[in-house]
Write a protein that holds these residues in place. Structure first.
Motif, PDB file in Angstrom:
ATOM      1  N   VAL A  90       0.776  -1.125  -0.015  1.00  0.00           N
ATOM      2  CA  VAL A  90       0.258  -0.005   0.003  1.00  0.00           C
ATOM      3  C   VAL A  90       0.980   1.678   0.449  1.00  0.00           C
ATOM      4  O   VAL A  90       0.959   2.015  -0.870  1.00  0.00           O
ATOM      5  CB  VAL A  90      -0.663  -0.226   1.128  1.00  0.00           C
ATOM      6  N   GLY A  91       1.864   1.274   0.284  1.00  0.00           N
ATOM      7  CA  GLY A  91       3.217   2.325   1.056  1.00  0.00           C
ATOM      8  C   GLY A  91       3.731   2.789  -0.593  1.00  0.00           C
ATOM      9  O   GLY A  91       4.174   3.711  -0.347  1.00  0.00           O
ATOM     10  N   LEU A  92       3.035   1.460  -1.181  1.00  0.00           N
ATOM     11  CA  LEU A  92       4.182   2.141  -2.505  1.00  0.00           C
ATOM     12  C   LEU A  92       2.991   2.510  -3.537  1.00  0.00           C
ATOM     13  O   LEU A  92       3.565   3.285  -4.638  1.00  0.00           O
ATOM     14  CB  LEU A  92       5.190   1.072  -2.955  1.00  0.00           C
ATOM     15  N   VAL A  93       1.692   2.862  -3.504  1.00  0.00           N
ATOM     16  CA  VAL A  93       0.419   3.099  -4.599  1.00  0.00           C
ATOM     17  C   VAL A  93       0.743   4.746  -4.918  1.00  0.00           C
ATOM     18  O   VAL A  93       0.540   4.725  -5.756  1.00  0.00           O
ATOM     19  CB  VAL A  93      -0.604   2.686  -4.218  1.00  0.00           C
ATOM     20  N   PRO A  94       1.824   5.331  -4.167  1.00  0.00           N
ATOM     21  CA  PRO A  94       1.627   6.036  -4.200  1.00  0.00           C
ATOM     22  C   PRO A  94       2.487   6.730  -5.288  1.00  0.00           C
ATOM     23  O   PRO A  94       3.156   8.056  -5.541  1.00  0.00           O
ATOM     24  CB  PRO A  94       2.418   7.507  -2.460  1.00  0.00           C
ATOM     25  N   LEU A  95       3.729   5.754  -5.280  1.00  0.00           N
ATOM     26  CA  LEU A  95       4.660   5.915  -6.079  1.00  0.00           C
ATOM     27  C   LEU A  95       4.253   5.769  -7.786  1.00  0.00           C
ATOM     28  O   LEU A  95       4.994   6.354  -8.751  1.00  0.00           O
ATOM     29  CB  LEU A  95       6.297   5.016  -5.813  1.00  0.00           C
ATOM     30  N   THR A  96       2.969   5.553  -8.095  1.00  0.00           N
ATOM     31  CA  THR A  96       2.588   5.195  -9.192  1.00  0.00           C
ATOM     32  C   THR A  96       1.870   5.930  -9.050  1.00  0.00           C
ATOM     33  O   THR A  96       1.105   6.313 -11.010  1.00  0.00           O
ATOM     34  CB  THR A  96       1.887   3.539  -9.229  1.00  0.00           C
ATOM     35  N   MET A  97       1.548   7.148  -8.818  1.00  0.00           N
ATOM     36  CA  MET A  97       0.543   8.513  -9.240  1.00  0.00           C
ATOM     37  C   MET A  97       1.867   9.697  -9.729  1.00  0.00           C
ATOM     38  O   MET A  97       2.259   9.601  -9.070  1.00  0.00           O
ATOM     39  CB  MET A  97      -0.082   8.727  -7.660  1.00  0.00           C
ATOM     40  N   LYS A  98       0.654  10.392 -11.014  1.00  0.00           N
ATOM     41  CA  LYS A  98       1.715  11.051 -11.443  1.00  0.00           C
ATOM     42  C   LYS A  98       1.925  12.803 -10.678  1.00  0.00           C
ATOM     43  O   LYS A  98       2.894  12.993 -10.188  1.00  0.00           O
ATOM     44  CB  LYS A  98       0.979  11.209 -12.780  1.00  0.00           C
ATOM     45  N   LYS A  99       1.225  13.315 -10.181  1.00  0.00           N
ATOM     46  CA  LYS A  99       0.741  13.875  -9.400  1.00  0.00           C
ATOM     47  C   LYS A  99       0.420  13.825  -7.972  1.00  0.00           C
ATOM     48  O   LYS A  99      -0.736  12.451  -7.691  1.00  0.00           O
ATOM     49  CB  LYS A  99      -0.264  15.024  -9.371  1.00  0.00           C
ATOM     50  N   THR A 100       0.665  14.285  -6.580  1.00  0.00           N
ATOM     51  CA  THR A 100       0.642  13.970  -4.845  1.00  0.00           C
ATOM     52  C   THR A 100      -1.164  14.335  -5.305  1.00  0.00           C
ATOM     53  O   THR A 100      -1.682  15.831  -5.144  1.00  0.00           O
ATOM     54  CB  THR A 100       1.379  14.865  -4.140  1.00  0.00           C
ATOM     55  N   ASN A 101      -1.602  13.894  -3.689  1.00  0.00           N
ATOM     56  CA  ASN A 101      -3.559  14.013  -3.746  1.00  0.00           C
ATOM     57  C   ASN A 101      -3.286  14.271  -2.133  1.00  0.00           C
ATOM     58  O   ASN A 101      -2.181  13.057  -2.178  1.00  0.00           O
ATOM     59  CB  ASN A 101      -4.104  13.910  -4.487  1.00  0.00           C
ATOM     60  N   VAL A 102      -4.688  14.732  -2.014  1.00  0.00           N
ATOM     61  CA  VAL A 102      -4.697  13.818  -0.050  1.00  0.00           C
ATOM     62  C   VAL A 102      -4.830  12.024   0.196  1.00  0.00           C
ATOM     63  O   VAL A 102      -3.467  12.114   0.951  1.00  0.00           O
ATOM     64  CB  VAL A 102      -6.636  14.592   0.236  1.00  0.00           C
ATOM     65  N   TYR A 103      -5.293  11.619  -0.712  1.00  0.00           N
ATOM     66  CA  TYR A 103      -5.267  10.108  -0.419  1.00  0.00           C
ATOM     67  C   TYR A 103      -3.279   9.920  -0.247  1.00  0.00           C
ATOM     68  O   TYR A 103      -3.796   8.360   0.569  1.00  0.00           O
ATOM     69  CB  TYR A 103      -5.983   9.655  -1.637  1.00  0.00           C
ATOM     70  N   ALA A 104      -2.952  10.305  -1.350  1.00  0.00           N
ATOM     71  CA  ALA A 104      -1.875   9.749  -1.259  1.00  0.00           C
ATOM     72  C   ALA A 104      -0.884  10.391  -0.219  1.00  0.00           C
ATOM     73  O   ALA A 104      -0.166   9.965   0.809  1.00  0.00           O
ATOM     74  CB  ALA A 104      -0.960  10.384  -2.612  1.00  0.00           C
ATOM     75  N   GLU A 105      -1.265  11.132   0.186  1.00  0.00           N
ATOM     76  CA  GLU A 105      -0.157  12.094   1.537  1.00  0.00           C
ATOM     77  C   GLU A 105      -0.863  11.140   3.193  1.00  0.00           C
ATOM     78  O   GLU A 105      -0.341  11.077   3.517  1.00  0.00           O
ATOM     79  CB  GLU A 105      -1.074  13.263   1.368  1.00  0.00           C
ATOM     80  N   ALA A 106      -2.132  10.764   2.737  1.00  0.00           N
ATOM     81  CA  ALA A 106      -2.722   9.753   3.900  1.00  0.00           C
ATOM     82  C   ALA A 106      -2.219   8.463   3.911  1.00  0.00           C
ATOM     83  O   ALA A 106      -1.760   8.307   5.051  1.00  0.00           O
ATOM     84  CB  ALA A 106      -4.227   9.824   3.724  1.00  0.00           C
ATOM     85  N   ILE A 107      -2.081   7.472   3.228  1.00  0.00           N
ATOM     86  CA  ILE A 107      -1.136   6.709   2.592  1.00  0.00           C
ATOM     87  C   ILE A 107       0.186   6.699   3.551  1.00  0.00           C
ATOM     88  O   ILE A 107       1.019   6.077   3.743  1.00  0.00           O
ATOM     89  CB  ILE A 107      -1.429   5.966   1.153  1.00  0.00           C
ATOM     90  N   ASP A 108       0.513   8.044   2.422  1.00  0.00           N
ATOM     91  CA  ASP A 108       2.057   8.003   3.111  1.00  0.00           C
ATOM     92  C   ASP A 108       2.585   8.489   4.407  1.00  0.00           C
ATOM     93  O   ASP A 108       3.525   7.592   4.642  1.00  0.00           O
ATOM     94  CB  ASP A 108       2.816   9.430   2.481  1.00  0.00           C
ATOM     95  N   ILE A 109       1.139   8.760   5.338  1.00  0.00           N
ATOM     96  CA  ILE A 109       1.395   9.511   7.100  1.00  0.00           C
ATOM     97  C   ILE A 109       1.342   8.430   7.663  1.00  0.00           C
ATOM     98  O   ILE A 109       1.837   7.774   8.217  1.00  0.00           O
ATOM     99  CB  ILE A 109       0.236  10.625   7.142  1.00  0.00           C
ATOM    100  N   LEU A 110       0.168   7.221   7.146  1.00  0.00           N
ATOM    101  CA  LEU A 110      -0.043   5.613   8.000  1.00  0.00           C
ATOM    102  C   LEU A 110       0.752   4.861   7.866  1.00  0.00           C
ATOM    103  O   LEU A 110       0.695   4.844   8.687  1.00  0.00           O
ATOM    104  CB  LEU A 110      -1.932   5.742   6.783  1.00  0.00           C
ATOM    105  N   THR A 111       0.875   4.357   6.080  1.00  0.00           N
ATOM    106  CA  THR A 111       2.260   3.788   6.371  1.00  0.00           C
ATOM    107  C   THR A 111       3.649   3.382   7.711  1.00  0.00           C
ATOM    108  O   THR A 111       3.846   3.549   7.863  1.00  0.00           O
ATOM    109  CB  THR A 111       2.609   3.071   5.468  1.00  0.00           C
ATOM    110  N   ALA A 112       3.632   5.717   7.105  1.00  0.00           N
ATOM    111  CA  ALA A 112       5.063   6.047   7.846  1.00  0.00           C
ATOM    112  C   ALA A 112       4.798   5.881   9.422  1.00  0.00           C
ATOM    113  O   ALA A 112       5.329   5.793  10.076  1.00  0.00           O
ATOM    114  CB  ALA A 112       5.444   7.639   7.724  1.00  0.00           C
TER     115      ALA A 112
END
Lengths: 242, 242, 242, 242
Positions: free
Chosen positions: B35-57
């Motif tokens: 799940v923590g790698l999912v934001p790496l497959t997005m071109k632009k960061t968004n709220v969901y990506a940031e949420a994932i980044d913080i949660l997994t961290a």
């Protein structure tokens, strides 16, 4: 009744000896499958293609019916369960997929009718067993199936990691992450069409590292198959020497 | 106290048997990494990506704390040195790199937060040990590590020499020497995107010679891996025959 | 008469020892074949090319006549059947193909006169038997001929199936089915010119799957040749040790 | 006198043990060669590049002089013949080529001064003998040298034949025969830049056949190296087991 079913089964299965009826059936099915693939090589469907689609579908339907009818004899179970089990075997599903799409012909706007028919080739592949060399190759491939799957998993992981890196380092090169995956696959397999290639220094640096490490990844299947092949030929030899 | 630490260590390590808690922890970490790698497959960061980044961290932070806490048990040394030594193990550094970048989220203008997180995959790779085939491949790769490194050194030397030659012979093809290195790497690994290809006669002649000799260079890893693979399968066999 | 024929046969055949006349004839034929190929490297035919074509054709004609004359000695049959059998051997047909096209010179509008002459190289290849290493390679290739043919059949089947899939999934990429076959061959062999490459998501997905599976297909010849090569070198060694 | 010469020889040769002077000399030469290659990575010559060229040339000159002076000790012949023989050894010629071009600096319009200096790398390659793994790879490469040369001859013949065919079948693709040779080499080695690719049906058909057969040709070096590598590792093992 049972004798008739046994005979029918012998005919539709791949012939083992000089059974003329069975050999003829093998040849009929080979020709039908090959002819059934011809419409796939045409850009636009036409009357001839549709005629072939319907005709081959009818033959496949008869074949399917006979295989279904002899399912209990093949499975060795005298029970409705044999028919259910047979229905869900991969080969039976492939057979069905070669028949069903033809019905879309009667509805407008459909295309690629016979696409699933390509899998029908798997049944024809069985005919290759007439050749001793093909049996050796089949044995090798069967033996390394599990190992090649493991290598495939590793390769896909490596491709995904490469794609993630390049997608973050050189994002302007790709419309979406799928494009990055496509680029990584085409690069690691050393095809390298060149439709997507890195232009920035970090992107090119990553591509170089990824390519050099990828050489070792892509050498794995070669190693596995060679090892299995040597083992198989050694076995075949010692069999003949006994 | 020690019993509790031992139990905690068993849970966070890769499970060896049917330890439900340990198995669950393995699965939790696998899912978190993926799940923590999912934001790496997005071109632009968004709220969901940031949420994932913080949660997994946060999860990674807890994992890191537990591994740090059990370091002395793992090392078998009852001393502060165990914690220092643990801190500098490669796996521990990778773990830290998967957590720290998330703090850049609170500052504008940062991107590629989770890039280092890809290395976290190395910890997940350990889960592959559940598969016997993967263990064989791991053994092969471990055995040939040194030899592949030697071949890599030779390959890089060969690439550099090729790049120097072409850079002097056909300098207009390249903006700088790095481009020549990139061209040589893409050519020797037989990817050949075609974004850079020689146009003059001496340049093409050198490319031809370099390509033909390169075939032997690139065949080395294949030979090394095949030899190691055959050795490994022979060993595994004789082990089962005893 | 027979003694003369025997001597003639010895001369025109590849020399086995220190027979000066036979060695000279070998060299003459090698030079003639090589010179006869020179016009093939010219873009437009000219007087020199035509002169070479005619001159080499005359030498080839004499060679053909002598081989025809000694056919009965070679076959060991004193009968007209020897001449008929000789006429239809592959090598004799190749010899004829190197002579006949020269007559088209006397008619305007013809070109590519010596194209068939390239096959004449097969006769020159026999001269390679002077080298011990070449004999080993020849033995290896002869041994794996059947197996490589089987792999070729499988590869062509795989290429055809890939071509059918892509032709239905991304038809706008290709003018006709042959182009799809060409694309599949260039992709599976990992050449990847990039003149045709998929642009839609389904097309790229299929290309990725096809490329990854293709790695295993293309690793087969490598495995077969390696296995045969190790077997051959082992044999050569044990022969010397006896 | 002789003792001094012997000592000098020991120092300039690759060190065998813990000879500090010899080890230092090895390191000095390694650094000099590497620094001497730096100008080759610059697009335009400048003052620094020229300074490096002259400085390294001076060091190489001293090295050359000392090797010339100790030639009779090395050869074991007390005679002027030793110096003549030494002068014509490949390594001595390489050494000279790394010095002479520097004199062109004093004449305008010259470039690519140090191109021949790349071959100096061969002397540095000897330093790799410090690594046990490199010695194994060197032994393998030495053992297969003759066989790889034979394969190279076959490959070049195959490339030439392919080039002749395509040059006659699709002449508009190439400016001259050399371009056809370049295309064939880039295709057979599976690089496939795509700067030249066939467009007509006969040309593409020939490319397909050539590519499929080429897979077997290019698999030969892989097979040879793998066989030699397995032999070498087996030997090394049995040596340690004794």
């Amino acid at each position: 009744m049972d004798e008739k079913k046994k005979r029918l089964y012998e005919i539709i299965e791949v012939s083992q000896g000089k059974d003329v009826a069975s050999l003829s059936y093998d040849k009929l099915m080979l020709v039908t499958v090959l002819v059934g693939l011809v419409p796939l090589t045409m850009k636009k469907t036409n009357v001839y293609a549709e005629a072939i689609d319907i005709l081959t579908a009818i033959i496949f339907l008869f074949d399917y019916a006979m295989r279904f009818y002899t399912a209990d004899y093949k499975m060795g179970i005298k029970c409705y369960k044999a028919y259910v089990a047979h229905f869900f075997t991969p080969m039976s599903i492939i057979d069905l997929m070669a028949i069903v799409p033809v019905f879309t012909l009667f509805f407008p706007g459909s295309n690629a009718i016979g696409l699933f028919r390509i899998f029908k080739v798997f049944r024809v592949l069985k005919l290759l067993r007439y050749s001793k060399t093909m049996v050796i190759i089949e044995n090798v491939m069967r033996k390394v199936k599990q190992q090649l799957m493991a290598v495939l998993v590793l390769t896909v992981m490596y491709i995904t990691a490469s794609a993630m890196f390049i997608f973050q380092i050189e994002p302007n090169l790709f419309n979406n992450f799928f494009d990055a995956l496509y680029w990584a696959t085409i690069s690691i397999t050393t095809i390298g069409y060149g439709d997507i290639s890195p232009v920035t220094i970090p992107g090119r640096l990553l591509t170089m590292v990824s390519a050099l490490v990828g050489v070792a990844v892509i050498a794995l299947p070669s190693g596995i198959i060679t090892a299995a092949y040597m083992d198989e030929t050694k076995k075949t030899k010692s069999k003949f020497q006994k």
